[in-house]
Write a protein that holds these residues in place. Structure first.
Motif, PDB file in Angstrom:
ATOM      1  N   UNK A 121       0.817  -1.215   0.000  1.00 55.68           N
ATOM      2  CA  UNK A 121       0.000   0.000   0.000  1.00 55.68           C
ATOM      3  C   UNK A 121       0.852   1.267   0.000  1.00 55.68           C
ATOM      4  N   UNK A 122       0.452   2.232  -0.829  1.00 56.65           N
ATOM      5  CA  UNK A 122       0.989   3.590  -0.781  1.00 56.65           C
ATOM      6  C   UNK A 122      -0.184   4.517  -0.470  1.00 56.65           C
ATOM      7  N   UNK A 123       0.102   5.670   0.146  1.00 56.02           N
ATOM      8  CA  UNK A 123      -0.979   6.571   0.569  1.00 56.02           C
ATOM      9  C   UNK A 123      -0.714   7.989   0.076  1.00 56.02           C
ATOM     10  N   UNK A 124      -1.757   8.612  -0.452  1.00 56.45           N
ATOM     11  CA  UNK A 124      -1.739  10.022  -0.840  1.00 56.45           C
ATOM     12  C   UNK A 124      -2.750  10.771   0.008  1.00 56.45           C
ATOM     13  N   UNK A 125      -2.465  12.014   0.350  1.00 58.69           N
ATOM     14  CA  UNK A 125      -3.431  12.870   1.034  1.00 58.69           C
ATOM     15  C   UNK A 125      -3.921  13.919   0.032  1.00 58.69           C
ATOM     16  N   UNK A 126      -5.233  13.902  -0.229  1.00 58.75           N
ATOM     17  CA  UNK A 126      -5.787  14.791  -1.257  1.00 58.75           C
ATOM     18  C   UNK A 126      -7.079  15.416  -0.755  1.00 58.75           C
ATOM     19  N   UNK A 127      -7.460  16.483  -1.397  1.00 62.04           N
ATOM     20  CA  UNK A 127      -8.756  17.109  -1.131  1.00 62.04           C
ATOM     21  C   UNK A 127      -9.777  16.535  -2.112  1.00 62.04           C
ATOM     22  N   UNK A 128     -10.910  16.014  -1.614  1.00 62.48           N
ATOM     23  CA  UNK A 128     -11.919  15.446  -2.523  1.00 62.48           C
ATOM     24  C   UNK A 128     -12.324  16.459  -3.586  1.00 62.48           C
ATOM     25  N   UNK A 129     -12.451  15.972  -4.802  1.00 59.72           N
ATOM     26  CA  UNK A 129     -12.737  16.878  -5.919  1.00 59.72           C
ATOM     27  C   UNK A 129     -13.952  16.384  -6.683  1.00 59.72           C
ATOM     28  N   UNK A 130     -14.976  17.224  -6.732  1.00 60.10           N
ATOM     29  CA  UNK A 130     -16.171  16.885  -7.503  1.00 60.10           C
ATOM     30  C   UNK A 130     -15.847  16.987  -8.983  1.00 60.10           C
ATOM     31  N   UNK A 131     -16.144  15.940  -9.763  1.00 53.94           N
ATOM     32  CA  UNK A 131     -15.818  16.000 -11.200  1.00 53.94           C
ATOM     33  C   UNK A 131     -16.703  16.996 -11.908  1.00 53.94           C
ATOM     34  N   UNK A 132     -16.122  17.709 -12.874  1.00 52.77           N
ATOM     35  CA  UNK A 132     -16.938  18.591 -13.704  1.00 52.77           C
ATOM     36  C   UNK A 132     -17.726  17.736 -14.673  1.00 52.77           C
ATOM     37  N   UNK A 133     -18.921  18.214 -15.068  1.00 49.76           N
ATOM     38  CA  UNK A 133     -19.825  17.403 -15.883  1.00 49.76           C
ATOM     39  C   UNK A 133     -19.228  17.012 -17.221  1.00 49.76           C
ATOM     40  N   UNK A 134     -18.374  17.869 -17.764  1.00 50.43           N
ATOM     41  CA  UNK A 134     -17.844  17.568 -19.090  1.00 50.43           C
ATOM     42  C   UNK A 134     -16.703  16.562 -19.054  1.00 50.43           C
ATOM     43  N   UNK A 135     -16.261  16.150 -17.844  1.00 49.08           N
ATOM     44  CA  UNK A 135     -15.159  15.182 -17.785  1.00 49.08           C
ATOM     45  C   UNK A 135     -15.652  13.754 -17.750  1.00 49.08           C
TER      46      UNK A 135
END
Length: 541
Positions: free
Chosen positions: A524-538
């Motif tokens: 296991x590797x771990x990243x710390x990120x801020x949750x990101x809502x996908x834009x509709x066009x993606x």
């Protein structure tokens, strides 16, 4: 109304009449928030199953002799009940709480909506032995009720529907509406607006309806123009009887199946509808653009004319300014945007090459138009076929043919997973539920794809498609963006910095008996990120 109080009373009565002498030989869970108790009769060798679900939408219980255990993703539970004999069952007065008593133990089932449903096994000392979704005392809903008389005298601003629901009648909204209809009033009317005679009529009709519910020996699936419901009696606002049953379990099981079936059908139908709308519109747009380019002869003729004019000039002509104003033999004056750093011959060659390039591009457009025309006709043919489908089985089979085509070409595709493109080249797929997570991880993903999941919380599995036989990790910015999407589709979506685990898919495995979506990961590797809502066009279909 498959978990309404009066329905539970009839189901409990059916258990008592059919399960005398039956013994539990198996207890397992193969769906989220559900337990199946399999029983047999030692003398006559008959067997049956009590199916219990505390699902937020379709929680209830019923007898199902034909229920079969799946081969995979099944967890054995409540082992303390094995070889225990059924005794009797009860329903808490005016509440959706069932108790099934076995030798020395009882199973308590609470059928409240939302997250309040529970299943637990209790000892004779009333201690919890094993449970599924057990709530703390502070989270458990209040079971206190007030009398009809209390509401009339001290809380008269209440609506008729609330009065009949929260008093000793414990009616659902549909049964409350039936009482209101018989009294020629509306369920949303306020009690304080009625005189004592009308209030007494409401009470009398409620008592009559209650008696009908308690003594009913036929059970119905009713419908109107908007919806289908299960009911113990015919109802005025649901004039059509879709089905009638003599056993309450048969009615409840059928209604639950219909609700699940229609929900799955509707969801899949909407996705396919969107797919066709998007795919047809895209190909029609491509055709329009091809047609515009195809008929724009100036893109070929103007560079060709510029080339001819420049070739006609003396080779030693000095270019002093741009554009170069030249009157041609046809009498027209042309402003040619020459490059002052080049000679006349070099500019002429440049315009000639541009004309030839556009001509070749036009020839490619002819082939492109044939391909897009063929694809558009195929899509319209499939859409006509889709419009004729009426069953979930046919729709599921049809959807699979659409999915298979995504591997055969570069046109629009339909996917059962959430799909995103990040950094213009990496495909990220995210599961839509527990069983869908398993399909994504163990059927769709390849060993060297990157697998991601929000750490220590429930959430969707994520896959970065790597399309390589070597274990190559994508750039950090790709990992972080994919991890942000996975964090968003988890219980930590409202967090600030969320830990997301990742590894190669080949290091993710599932033990026998694990619930849907549950896995073990290594390296296991771990990243710390801020949750990101996908834009509709993606997101893509």
């Amino acid at each position: 109304m498959i978990r309404q109080y009066y329905t539970l009373l009839h189901l409990s009565k059916e258990l008592d009449s059919k399960l005398k002498g039956y013994v539990v030989f198996e207890a397992f869970s193969q769906e989220k928030n559900s337990v199946v108790l399999s029983l047999y009769h030692p003398q006559n060798q008959d067997s049956t199953n009590i199916v219990i679900s505390v699902d937020a939408i379709s929680g209830t219980f019923y007898l199902d002799p034909q229920f079969s255990r799946k081969r995979n993703n099944v967890t054995d539970v409540f082992s303390i009940l094995l070889q225990k004999e059924f005794q009797f069952s009860t329903v808490m007065p005016q509440e959706r709480v069932l108790n099934i008593y076995f030798t020395n133990y009882r199973v308590e089932c609470v059928f409240y909506g939302g997250a309040n449903g529970t299943i637990g096994v209790y000892s004779p000392e009333n201690e919890l032995v094993e449970g599924l979704k057990i709530l703390s005392d502070k989270d458990a809903p209040s079971l206190e009720r007030k009398s009809f008389e209390y509401f009339v005298t001290t809380a008269s601003s209440i609506k008729v529907s609330k009065l009949l629901s929260n008093s000793e009648f414990a009616f659902s909204s549909y049964y409350s509406e039936e009482v209101a209809s018989r009294c020629l009033i509306k369920a949303n009317d306020i009690i304080e607006n009625f005189d004592s005679e009308k209030i007494e009529q409401i009470r009398s009709e409620a008592l009559l309806l209650q008696q009908e519910l308690l003594t009913s020996n036929s059970y119905f699936i009713l419908s109107n123009e908007k919806e289908k419901i299960f009911s113990l009696i015919p109802l005025t606002k649901f004039p059509k009887i879709e089905k009638a049953f003599t056993l309450v379990s048969d009615g409840v099981r059928t209604m639950r199946w219909m609700r699940q079936y229609e929900g799955e059908y509707s969801e899949l139908h909407k996705k396919l509808e969107y797919y066709f709308e998007k795919a047809i519109a895209k190909n029609e747009s491509i055709l329009r653009n091809i047609s515009q380019d195809f008929h724009n002869e100036d893109k070929i003729e103007i560079p060709r004319t510029y080339s001819e004019i420049l070739y006609s000039l003396p080779k030693d002509t000095q270019l002093a300014k741009t554009p170069l104003e030249i009157t041609h033999w046809d009498g027209k004056t042309y402003s040619i945007p020459v490059d002052l750093q080049l000679t006349i011959s070099e500019n002429a060659q440049l315009f000639r090459e541009k004309s030839v390039k556009v001509q070749k591009s036009k020839e490619r457009l002819v082939q492109r138009r044939i391909i897009v025309d063929t694809e558009l006709e195929r899509l319209k043919t499939k859409k006509r076929e889709f419009d004729q489908i009426t069953t979930l089985k046919e729709l599921t089979k049809f959807a699979e043919t659409i999915r298979l085509q995504q591997h055969k070409g570069k046109h629009e595709t339909f996917s059962k997973f959430k799909e995103f493109t990040i950094h213009n080249q990496y495909k990220v797929y995210i599961g839509k539920g527990a069983s869908n997570n398993d399909e994504l991880t163990f059927r769709f993903a390849k060993p060297n794809d990157i697998w991601l999941h929000a750490r220590s919380v429930s959430g969707s599995h994520g896959i970065i498609k790597m399309n390589t036989k070597q274990g190559i990790v994508p750039p950090k910015e790709v990992l972080e963006e994919a991890a942000a999407l996975v964090a968003y589709y988890s219980k930590s979506r409202n967090g600030t910095m969320v830990p997301v685990s990742y590894t190669f898919k080949k290091y993710v495995r599932k033990k026998k008996g694990f619930a849907d979506g549950a896995v073990i990961m290594e390296r296991e590797e771990v990243l710390f990120v801020e949750p990101k809502k996908p834009s509709e066009n993606k997101e893509e279909m």
